[in-house]
Design an enzyme around this catalytic site. Structure first.
Site, PDB file in Angstrom:
ATOM      1  N   ALA A 154       0.828  -1.219   0.000  1.00 35.11           N
ATOM      2  CA  ALA A 154       0.000   0.000   0.000  1.00 35.11           C
ATOM      3  C   ALA A 154       0.860   1.265   0.000  1.00 35.11           C
ATOM      4  CB  ALA A 154      -0.930  -0.022   1.215  1.00 35.11           C
ATOM      5  N   ALA A 155       1.728   1.402   1.002  1.00 39.97           N
ATOM      6  CA  ALA A 155       2.490   2.649   1.147  1.00 39.97           C
ATOM      7  C   ALA A 155       3.508   2.805   0.017  1.00 39.97           C
ATOM      8  CB  ALA A 155       3.194   2.666   2.503  1.00 39.97           C
ATOM      9  N   ARG A 209       3.780  11.286 -10.402  1.00 40.85           N
ATOM     10  CA  ARG A 209       2.864  12.356 -10.801  1.00 40.85           C
ATOM     11  C   ARG A 209       3.472  13.735 -10.548  1.00 40.85           C
ATOM     12  NH1 ARG A 209      -2.900  11.615  -8.577  1.00 40.85           N
ATOM     13  NH2 ARG A 209      -2.451   9.631  -9.543  1.00 40.85           N
ATOM     14  N   SER A 256       1.389  -4.268  -5.036  1.00 42.60           N
ATOM     15  CA  SER A 256       0.032  -3.699  -5.037  1.00 42.60           C
ATOM     16  C   SER A 256      -1.037  -4.714  -4.651  1.00 42.60           C
ATOM     17  CB  SER A 256      -0.277  -3.200  -6.453  1.00 42.60           C
ATOM     18  OG  SER A 256      -0.582  -1.860  -6.458  1.00 42.60           O
ATOM     19  N   CYS A 303      -6.309  -6.319   2.511  1.00 42.50           N
ATOM     20  CA  CYS A 303      -7.564  -6.224   3.271  1.00 42.50           C
ATOM     21  C   CYS A 303      -8.620  -7.193   2.732  1.00 42.50           C
ATOM     22  CB  CYS A 303      -8.109  -4.799   3.230  1.00 42.50           C
ATOM     23  SG  CYS A 303      -6.885  -3.579   3.694  1.00 42.50           S
ATOM     24  N   VAL A 332      15.680  -6.154  -0.181  1.00 43.00           N
ATOM     25  CA  VAL A 332      16.774  -5.226   0.150  1.00 43.00           C
ATOM     26  C   VAL A 332      17.345  -5.701   1.487  1.00 43.00           C
ATOM     27  CG1 VAL A 332      17.397  -2.847   0.702  1.00 43.00           C
ATOM     28  CG2 VAL A 332      15.730  -3.328  -1.109  1.00 43.00           C
ATOM     29  N   ASP A 386       2.829   0.759   7.470  1.00 37.55           N
ATOM     30  CA  ASP A 386       2.776  -0.002   8.723  1.00 37.55           C
ATOM     31  C   ASP A 386       4.103  -0.057   9.472  1.00 37.55           C
ATOM     32  OD1 ASP A 386       0.153  -0.555   8.158  1.00 37.55           O
ATOM     33  OD2 ASP A 386       0.380  -2.733   8.112  1.00 37.55           O
ATOM     34  N   ASN A 433      -1.796   4.274   2.774  1.00 40.44           N
ATOM     35  CA  ASN A 433      -1.941   5.000   1.506  1.00 40.44           C
ATOM     36  C   ASN A 433      -1.738   6.504   1.696  1.00 40.44           C
ATOM     37  OD1 ASN A 433      -2.943   3.715  -1.172  1.00 40.44           O
ATOM     38  ND2 ASN A 433      -3.749   2.434   0.463  1.00 40.44           N
ATOM     39  N   TYR A 444     -31.649  12.540   7.437  1.00 36.87           N
ATOM     40  CA  TYR A 444     -32.636  11.589   7.981  1.00 36.87           C
ATOM     41  C   TYR A 444     -33.705  11.252   6.951  1.00 36.87           C
ATOM     42  CZ  TYR A 444     -37.009  10.015   9.950  1.00 36.87           C
ATOM     43  OH  TYR A 444     -38.169   9.307  10.142  1.00 36.87           O
TER      44      TYR A 444
HETATM   45  C1  LIG Z   1      -6.002 -10.074   6.571  1.00 39.82           C
HETATM   46  C2  LIG Z   1      -5.833  -8.588   6.617  1.00 39.82           C
HETATM   47  C3  LIG Z   1      -6.945  -7.767   6.550  1.00 39.82           C
HETATM   48  C4  LIG Z   1      -6.792  -6.386   6.630  1.00 39.82           C
HETATM   49  N1  LIG Z   1      -7.908  -5.593   6.571  1.00 39.82           N
HETATM   50  C5  LIG Z   1      -7.781  -4.263   6.657  1.00 39.82           C
HETATM   51  C6  LIG Z   1      -8.916  -3.421   6.564  1.00 39.82           C
HETATM   52  O1  LIG Z   1     -10.048  -3.881   6.404  1.00 39.82           O
HETATM   53  N2  LIG Z   1      -8.734  -2.072   6.667  1.00 39.82           N
HETATM   54  C7  LIG Z   1      -7.492  -1.516   6.833  1.00 39.82           C
HETATM   55  O2  LIG Z   1      -7.370  -0.291   6.886  1.00 39.82           O
HETATM   56  N3  LIG Z   1      -6.387  -2.304   6.882  1.00 39.82           N
HETATM   57  C8  LIG Z   1      -6.497  -3.646   6.806  1.00 39.82           C
HETATM   58  N4  LIG Z   1      -5.385  -4.432   6.846  1.00 39.82           N
HETATM   59  C9  LIG Z   1      -4.063  -3.794   7.039  1.00 39.82           C
HETATM   60  C10 LIG Z   1      -3.481  -3.349   5.710  1.00 39.82           C
HETATM   61  O3  LIG Z   1      -3.448  -4.433   4.841  1.00 39.82           O
HETATM   62  C11 LIG Z   1      -2.077  -2.819   5.966  1.00 39.82           C
HETATM   63  O4  LIG Z   1      -2.196  -1.720   6.849  1.00 39.82           O
HETATM   64  C12 LIG Z   1      -1.399  -2.356   4.696  1.00 39.82           C
HETATM   65  O5  LIG Z   1      -1.232  -3.432   3.816  1.00 39.82           O
HETATM   66  C13 LIG Z   1      -0.041  -1.770   5.029  1.00 39.82           C
HETATM   67  O6  LIG Z   1       0.641  -1.479   3.874  1.00 39.82           O
HETATM   68  P1  LIG Z   1       2.205  -1.281   3.860  1.00 39.82           P
HETATM   69  O7  LIG Z   1       2.550  -0.999   2.458  1.00 39.82           O
HETATM   70  O8  LIG Z   1       2.609  -0.306   4.882  1.00 39.82           O
HETATM   71  O9  LIG Z   1       2.841  -2.648   4.358  1.00 39.82           O
HETATM   72  P2  LIG Z   1       2.682  -4.157   3.913  1.00 39.82           P
HETATM   73  O10 LIG Z   1       1.322  -4.426   3.398  1.00 39.82           O
HETATM   74  O11 LIG Z   1       3.151  -4.974   5.069  1.00 39.82           O
HETATM   75  O12 LIG Z   1       3.706  -4.309   2.716  1.00 39.82           O
HETATM   76  C14 LIG Z   1       5.072  -4.185   2.872  1.00 39.82           C
HETATM   77  C15 LIG Z   1       5.763  -5.033   1.826  1.00 39.82           C
HETATM   78  O13 LIG Z   1       7.169  -4.782   1.904  1.00 39.82           O
HETATM   79  C16 LIG Z   1       7.851  -5.978   1.665  1.00 39.82           C
HETATM   80  N5  LIG Z   1       9.165  -5.899   2.283  1.00 39.82           N
HETATM   81  C17 LIG Z   1       9.461  -5.858   3.616  1.00 39.82           C
HETATM   82  N6  LIG Z   1      10.794  -5.773   3.796  1.00 39.82           N
HETATM   83  C18 LIG Z   1      11.340  -5.754   2.562  1.00 39.82           C
HETATM   84  C19 LIG Z   1      12.681  -5.692   2.097  1.00 39.82           C
HETATM   85  N7  LIG Z   1      13.708  -5.613   2.942  1.00 39.82           N
HETATM   86  N8  LIG Z   1      12.901  -5.719   0.767  1.00 39.82           N
HETATM   87  C20 LIG Z   1      11.852  -5.776  -0.111  1.00 39.82           C
HETATM   88  N9  LIG Z   1      10.564  -5.846   0.288  1.00 39.82           N
HETATM   89  C21 LIG Z   1      10.325  -5.838   1.592  1.00 39.82           C
HETATM   90  C22 LIG Z   1       6.978  -7.044   2.320  1.00 39.82           C
HETATM   91  O14 LIG Z   1       7.236  -8.295   1.745  1.00 39.82           O
HETATM   92  C23 LIG Z   1       5.576  -6.531   2.036  1.00 39.82           C
HETATM   93  O15 LIG Z   1       5.052  -7.129   0.886  1.00 39.82           O
HETATM   94  C24 LIG Z   1      -5.496  -5.823   6.747  1.00 39.82           C
HETATM   95  C25 LIG Z   1      -4.374  -6.650   6.787  1.00 39.82           C
HETATM   96  C26 LIG Z   1      -4.535  -8.019   6.721  1.00 39.82           C
HETATM   97  C27 LIG Z   1      -3.312  -8.900   6.753  1.00 39.82           C
END
Ligand SMILES: Cc1cc2nc3c(=O)[nH]c(=O)nc-3n(C[C@H](O)[C@H](O)[C@H](O)COP(=O)(O)OP(=O)(O)OC[C@H]3O[C@@H](n4cnc5c(N)ncnc54)[C@H](O)[C@@H]3O)c2cc1C
Length: 452
Positions: A12-13, A23, A40, A44, A81, A284, A306, A428
């Site tokens: 996500a981030a 952009r 990508s 969730c 990395v 996260d 995001n 309402y």
């Molecule tokens: C089952 C489930 C349900 C969820 N439902 C919700 C919801 O309903 N609403 C909500 O707001 N949030 C929800 N979340 C949380 C949401 O998915 C996360 O907050 C979001 O994905 C965070 O995004 P991120 O990019 O910060 O991290 P992540 O999604 O953790 O992605 C980080 C990525 O970086 C990669 N990475 C890590 N270290 C390295 C490295 N050294 N080199 C290369 N790649 C690396 C990892 O492999 C990972 O793929 C849910 C999560 C789960 C697991």
């Protein structure tokens, strides 16, 4: 030469940061490294993938590396990395497909390494059939196991929202008895007991066995899981999904010298900048400010990731403090069978721990005018600071909880008091709610508590 932006982590981030950076700066060179086989990913949606509700797996991958390439972003999957040298601005990368080691360089860097599921180190956690649920590849493994072995009894360990969503979706697959085991007194531990009890009753109504106050001590089995043991009790299990929590993935950040906050996640300023020059972080793996308490906290959520990615990507692309990220109210909503379950701001316990003298009011209302067909119950609790009346938190369970929690999140964000809520001009009509919104009803009850 073009400025080179490297992003570590591509869910996500990381992907949001990459797209924003492109952009706002069409010239910048962007490479994103992602350890998992896809970028990508809509994590969730994973629980709903388990019940086959989503259908095709590809629907959970919002964009492919080829689509990123068309936008001038190089997205390299299965690349981890492993080391960053912040002085020389270089990184070491392992190509997981070939085990080849690569060297790369950056001018600007964004860390978006996310979080990882915690698998408690208890006997049997390495048995076949014991899973966590964080990545799409975890969901693949769970579904592979379900299809191969047709388990009849599932145990979900952990009653946070991932555990609750997993329990619902395993049940909804059909053909499985589902138990949920939670170590604390209640499921949904971030909520106060009143809301959590409504969730527990609903789970039981839907046929999920709920066992609270039970810390799992062992997964038993003979290569494959056969049972889950806690105290003198044992539940039979052909599959277990463990959702006991997550932790920020900060090993790389820590060894690079990035400062961490008290939560264990990376500390950033309002511009998502870390303590290292030309290094931003988002998602996260990052700590944020809780706008209800004004204190730092960790809020690992998809929408927040995001929003942070947008700020980090913009600032890294411009090289300036163009956008700010103010903090969060920690707003969540999730589904448990027929109910929405939402929270924003602080629970009453969290408010007290943060040093507030807090008061609260709980009501049960309806999702539509009581006479209108389909009216269902909805529970709402409001928490306010006693001296000012400012709303500190809200919790809601039932039909229409998604709408109520968002109204309350806006109130917390805007530092509104219960007096403001009583006079809010909300929409309402009978099919959409009672004549006075449950938010207004709860604020009125709060006024009688506070003005006694
Ligand atoms: C089952 C489930 C349900 C969820 N439902 C919700 C919801 O309903 N609403 C909500 O707001 N949030 C929800 N979340 C949380 C949401 O998915 C996360 O907050 C979001 O994905 C965070 O995004 P991120 O990019 O910060 O991290 P992540 O999604 O953790 O992605 C980080 C990525 O970086 C990669 N990475 C890590 N270290 C390295 C490295 N050294 N080199 C290369 N790649 C690396 C990892 O492999 C990972 O793929 C849910 C999560 C789960 C697991």
């Amino acid at each position: 030469m073009a400025t080179r932006l490297v992003i570590v982590g591509g869910v996500a981030a990381g992907t949001k940061a990459a797209s924003r950076a492109r952009r706002v700066n069409p010239e910048i060179e962007i490479t994103l490294y992602q350890e998992e086989p896809e970028v990508s990913i809509s994590e969730c949606g994973l629980p709903y993938f388990l019940s086959d509700m989503i259908g095709a797996r590809s629907k959970l991958v919002a964009r492919t590396p080829e689509e990123f390439a068309r936008n001038g972003i190089e997205a390299r999957t299965r690349c981890r990395v492993e080391r960053i040298d912040p002085e020389r601005k270089r990184l070491s990368v392992c190509d997981l497909a070939t085990s080849e080691k690569l060297e790369d360089a950056y001018d600007r860097l964004i860390i978006a390494t996310g979080a990882q599921a915690v698998l408690p180190s208890i006997p049997g956690s390495d048995l076949d059939g014991v899973f966590t649920l964080r990545f799409l590849t975890d969901a693949d493994r769970i579904l592979g196991y379900v299809k191969e072995r047709s388990p009849k009894k599932a145990v979900v360990v952990g009653g946070g929202y991932v555990g609750l969503e997993a329990a619902e979706n395993l049940k909804n697959r059909g053909g499985m008895e589902v138990s949920l085991v939670q170590s604390g007194d209640h499921v949904a531990a971030a909520f106060d007991p009143g809301a959590a009890e409504v969730v527990e009753d609903h789970l039981r109504e839907k046929g999920v066995e709920v066992v609270t106050g039970a810390r799992v001590e062992e997964f038993e089995g003979d290569g494959h899981i056969r049972g889950v043991r806690f105290g003198d009790r044992r539940l039979e299990a052909d599959i277990a999904v463990v959702g006991v929590g997550i932790q920020p993935r900060v090993d790389l950040a820590e060894t690079t010298g990035m400062e961490l906050g008290a939560s264990g996640a990376i500390r950033v300023d309002r511009y998502m900048k870390t303590n290292l020059p030309e290094v931003w972080a988002a998602g996260d793996c990052v700590e944020s400010t809780n706008l209800a308490s004004g204190k730092p906290g960790w809020f690992p959520l998809g929408d927040t990731a995001n929003q942070m990615g947008r700020v980090a990507g913009t600032n890294a692309a411009t090289g300036e403090n163009t956008l700010e990220f103010p903090g969060v109210t920690g707003t969540i909503v999730f589904k448990v069978f027929d109910f929405g379950v939402g929270k924003s701001g602080l629970s009453e316990r969290e408010a007290q721990n943060a040093g507030f003298d807090a008061a609260s009011a709980e009501i049960t209302s309806t999702s539509r005018a009581a006479y209108y067909p389909g009216a269902e119950r909805v529970y709402l609790k409001l928490i306010a600071e006693r001296s000012t009346g400012r709303i500190l938190g809200a919790q809601t369970v039932g039909a229409g909880a998604d709408k109520l929690v968002d109204v309350c999140a806006t109130a917390i964000w805007g530092r509104l008091s219960y007096r403001d809520l009583i006079n809010l001009d909300l929409a309402y009509a009978p099919p959409f709610g009672p004549v006075l919104s449950p938010v207004i009803q709860a604020a009125s009850v709060l006024s009688s508590v506070l003005e006694k």
